[in-house]
Design an enzyme around this catalytic site. Structure first.
Site, short mmCIF file in Angstrom:
data_model
loop_
_atom_site.label_atom_id
_atom_site.label_comp_id
_atom_site.label_asym_id
_atom_site.label_seq_id
_atom_site.Cartn_x
_atom_site.Cartn_y
_atom_site.Cartn_z
N ARG A 91 48.19 45.38 31.88
CA ARG A 91 48.28 46.75 31.44
C ARG A 91 49.73 47.19 31.38
O ARG A 91 50.56 46.73 32.14
CB ARG A 91 47.54 47.67 32.42
N TYR A 230 45.32 42.68 25.35
CA TYR A 230 44.94 42.28 26.70
C TYR A 230 44.15 43.33 27.47
O TYR A 230 44.55 44.49 27.54
CB TYR A 230 46.20 41.92 27.51
N LYS A 239 39.24 51.14 31.25
CA LYS A 239 40.14 52.08 31.91
C LYS A 239 40.37 53.33 31.03
O LYS A 239 40.44 54.45 31.53
CB LYS A 239 41.48 51.40 32.25
N HIS A 259 37.90 54.88 40.26
CA HIS A 259 38.28 53.47 40.24
C HIS A 259 37.72 52.79 41.49
O HIS A 259 38.46 52.49 42.42
CB HIS A 259 39.82 53.39 40.20
N SER A 281 44.58 48.33 41.70
CA SER A 281 44.41 47.08 40.97
C SER A 281 44.88 45.90 41.81
O SER A 281 45.93 45.96 42.44
CB SER A 281 45.21 47.14 39.67
N CYS A 283 43.70 44.69 44.56
CA CYS A 283 43.71 44.94 46.01
C CYS A 283 42.35 44.71 46.66
O CYS A 283 42.09 45.19 47.76
CB CYS A 283 44.20 46.34 46.31
N ASP A 306 34.48 47.80 39.75
CA ASP A 306 35.73 48.41 39.30
C ASP A 306 35.65 49.91 39.05
O ASP A 306 36.60 50.62 39.32
CB ASP A 306 36.19 47.71 38.02
N ARG A 398 42.40 36.25 34.24
CA ARG A 398 41.15 36.94 34.53
C ARG A 398 39.94 36.18 33.99
O ARG A 398 40.06 35.36 33.08
CB ARG A 398 41.17 38.32 33.86
#
Ligand code: GTP
Ligand code: SPV
Ligand code: MN
Length: 613
Positions: A91, A230, A239, A259, A281, A283, A306, A398
């Site tokens: 991102r 991406y 998001k 989130h 993100s 974590c 998420d 990912r």
């Protein structure tokens, strides 16, 4: 394989007709598609139906074009590897804009541009940007189609990779188009990789543009994304919509877009609790969502990893859904010993991006296995050996996989669940204890607003640097964060039985730099304490920062944790907390008068408690 290429392309082209639905909304949808097509000048328009046949043709076409590598079907059936451009791997927060009418509504933590000005800036970029490509129209539902908390959208994109990803991450279904035709509300999202093709020009494997924009118009419920293919830059339902746009809808309509992962915890007596957790993100959300408890009698079912949408219900409780249909998870660190559930989820039907390719046609990344293969093709397509001196998989590589495929997924994961607890966390080497309970809702909102975390590879920037990430929403809040804090405070008055709030930190380090807590499955010990707190069965002791477990209340059976480490995990040092309070004050000051007074009072109360400690 060569002879397949024209065949596959033909198959795809034979599909993609516009569905013939009638209704008041259909004309608006068609007009919008026409308008974008006139602007972007694609060669073809393909209305995505979501059928199996279409998906197969799309994937075959990308394999034929070289965009995807088909993994060995014996090892990883129906799975593919994509390699992105080296400049398009995460991102891009510096290129992400919230274009509300007024700058103060975007707030100090978002990039803002005047909407009309931003439209003028990006229009020329989109003009002709799909030349030589196919414009895909992708209708999607966040939450099950027609569900009470669900929302609809349409993404226009010129990236078949984005289409394949959206099909996993959302519900792509012609039924959505029918609902839109009937007049249901929907959000317009437009995406172009920004790489028009001239006739006879050969395509590159990962088209993108050096100039990138991820733009949100919250007032007109639109997203425009240019230049990147991406993840969150391209899967706009995620998001951009389900957090940035949805957070604005939540503010206006009395609900919350967060989130957060969402799980059901079942205790040894079979009682069920629902827990949501906001971690920044990279974590640990996906890992906690797939937690396999190491302590006997407990189990965890996955609902989401998420994003969580939360609404107050008529029963006086908060109800939550995972609006997504898949997981877009971090590969590195996902292994048999850390997250066996994810490894089992990834056995088939996976779209991998930027992981390494093994010599026998499978995938590998750092942390998947203890043993490192002697030779790999790295994420950039180069030969790689263990002494290459660089990671084989990109740190933000990912997997994209359907949620239904997780062995831990709960049977009713598409339905709303009542929320019992909310956790906030981050990557903190110092200060923040393993777990602390908020004194009440307002103190919990204060804890959420103070979350900081060490920077990870999920976004551009210097790794390890400590940054503020309140509620793990800093990059995802579609409006002024001071108003968002106020919204959280107000939501506390909308339910009779509020979820209890906790802060956790799996990442505290000793003086020697190692993690003090083993993490992963052992985090079930912390979950056990949290659930027993809800049941009124575990004791806590007050500290200046909140309620800490009475240490022998934490189930440490069978865990080889040195007493000194345990002590350090819960150490609250008043001086370093006072220094942290100073940083919180500086952060709060950036919001000026807009910061809710209750949070300033909470900070003053914290300082008072620390000074008396
Ligand atoms: P996004 O998908 O970017 O939002 O990330 P996420 O919050 O889902 O994080 P994820 O679960 O993918 O974990 C990110 C990284 O943290 C991985 O490398 C994990 O192995 C690591 N990690 C997750 N949980 C733990 C833990 O309990 N302890 C430690 N030490 N590392 C963890
Ligand atoms: C994150 O960065 O929090 C992600 C990846 O989950 S992306 O969808 O790209 O935002
Ligand atoms: Mn994740």
């Amino acid at each position: 394989a060569e002879s397949l290429a024209p065949h596959a392309a033909h198959d795809l082209a034979a599909l993609g007709a516009r569905p013939a639905f009638d209704g008041p909304g259909m004309a608006a949808l068609i007009a919008w598609v026409d308008e974008i097509a006139t602007l972007t000048q694609p060669d073809r328009i393909h209305w995505v139906s979501g059928s199996e046949e279409e998906r197969t043709a799309l994937l075959d076409g990308m394999v034929a074009a070289g965009t995807l590598i088909r993994l060995d079907p014996e090892k990883r059936p129906n799975s593919f590897l994509a390699r992105s451009d080296a400049g398009d791997v995460a991102r891009l927060e510096s290129r992400t804009f919230i274009c509300s009418e007024r700058e103060e509504d975007a707030g100090p933590t978002n990039n803002w541009a005047e909407p009309a000005h931003m439209r003028e800036t990006i229009q020329p970029l989109f003009r002709g940007s799909m030349r030589g490509r196919t414009l895909f129209v992708v209708p999607f539902s966040m939450g099950k189609v027609g569900g009470p908390l669900s929302k609809l959208g349409v993404q226009i994109t010129d990236s078949p990779y984005a289409v394949a990803s959206i099909q996993i991450m959302t519900r792509v279904d012609e039924e959505v188009t029918r609902l839109i035709a009937e007049g249901a509300e929907w959000v317009r999202t437009v995406h172009s990789v920004g790489a028009p093709l001239h006739p006879d020009e050969a395509d590159v494997l990962w088209p993108c543009n050096d100039e990138k924009y991820i733009v949100h118009f919250p007032d007109s419920l639109e997203v425009w994304s240019f230049g990147s293919g991406y993840g969150g830059n391209a899967i706009l339902a995620k998001k951009c919509y389900a957090l940035r746009i949805a957070s604005v809808l939540g503010r206006d309509q009395g609900w919350m877009a967060e989130h957060m992962l969402l799980i059901r915890v079942v205790d040894p007596q079979g009682r069920e609790y629902h827990v949501a957790a906001a971690f920044p993100s990279a974590c640990g959300k996906t890992n906690l969502a797939m937690l396999r408890p190491t302590i006997p009698g407990w189990s965890v079912q996955t609902l989401g990893d998420d994003i969580t949408w939360i609404r107050p219900g008529e029963d006086g409780r908060f109800h939550a859904i995972n609006p997504e249909a898949g997981f877009f998870g971090v590969a590195p660190g996902t292994g048999v010993t850390t997250n066996i559930t994810a490894v089992e989820t990834l056995r088939e039907n996976v779209l991998f991006t930027n992981v390494a390719l093994t010599d026998d046609g499978d995938v590998w990344w750092e942390g998947l296995t203890e043993e490192t293969p002697a030779h790999l093709i790295d994420w950039q397509g180069q030969d790689w050996t263990p002494d290459s001196g660089r990671p084989a998989a990109h740190p933000n590589s990912r997997f994209t996989v359907s949620a239904a495929q997780a062995p831990s997924i709960s049977d009713d994961w598409e339905d709303a669940v009542p929320l019992d607890a909310i956790l906030f966390g981050g990557r903190r080497a110092t200060n923040v204890p393993l777990v602390v309970e908020a004194l009440d809702w307002e103190h919990g909102v204060f804890l959420g607003s103070t979350i900081s975390s060490e920077r990870t590879a999920a976004a551009e920037g210097t790794l390890g640097e400590l940054r503020r990430d309140p509620f793990a929403m800093m990059p995802f809040c579609g409006y002024n964060m001071a108003d968002y804090f106020a919204h959280w405070l107000e939501m506390g008055g909308t339910a009779a039985q509020l979820p209890r709030i906790f802060q956790v930190n799996w990442f505290r380090r000793g003086a020697d730099g190692r993690f003090l807590w083993p993490g992963f499955g052992e985090n079930s010990r912390v979950v056990d304490w949290i659930i027993r707190r809800l049941q009124g069965e575990a004791e806590a002791i007050p500290s200046p920062i909140g309620l800490l477990p009475v240490v022998d209340e934490l189930n440490l059976d069978g865990l080889d944790l040195p007493a000194a480490d345990l002590e350090e995990l819960f150490e609250v040092d008043p001086d370093s907390w006072l220094a942290e309070a100073q940083l919180t004050e500086e952060f709060y000051d950036t919001f000026g008068d807009r910061l809710p007074a209750a949070l300033r009072s909470q900070l003053a109360a914290l300082r008072g408690r620390l000074q008396n400690a």
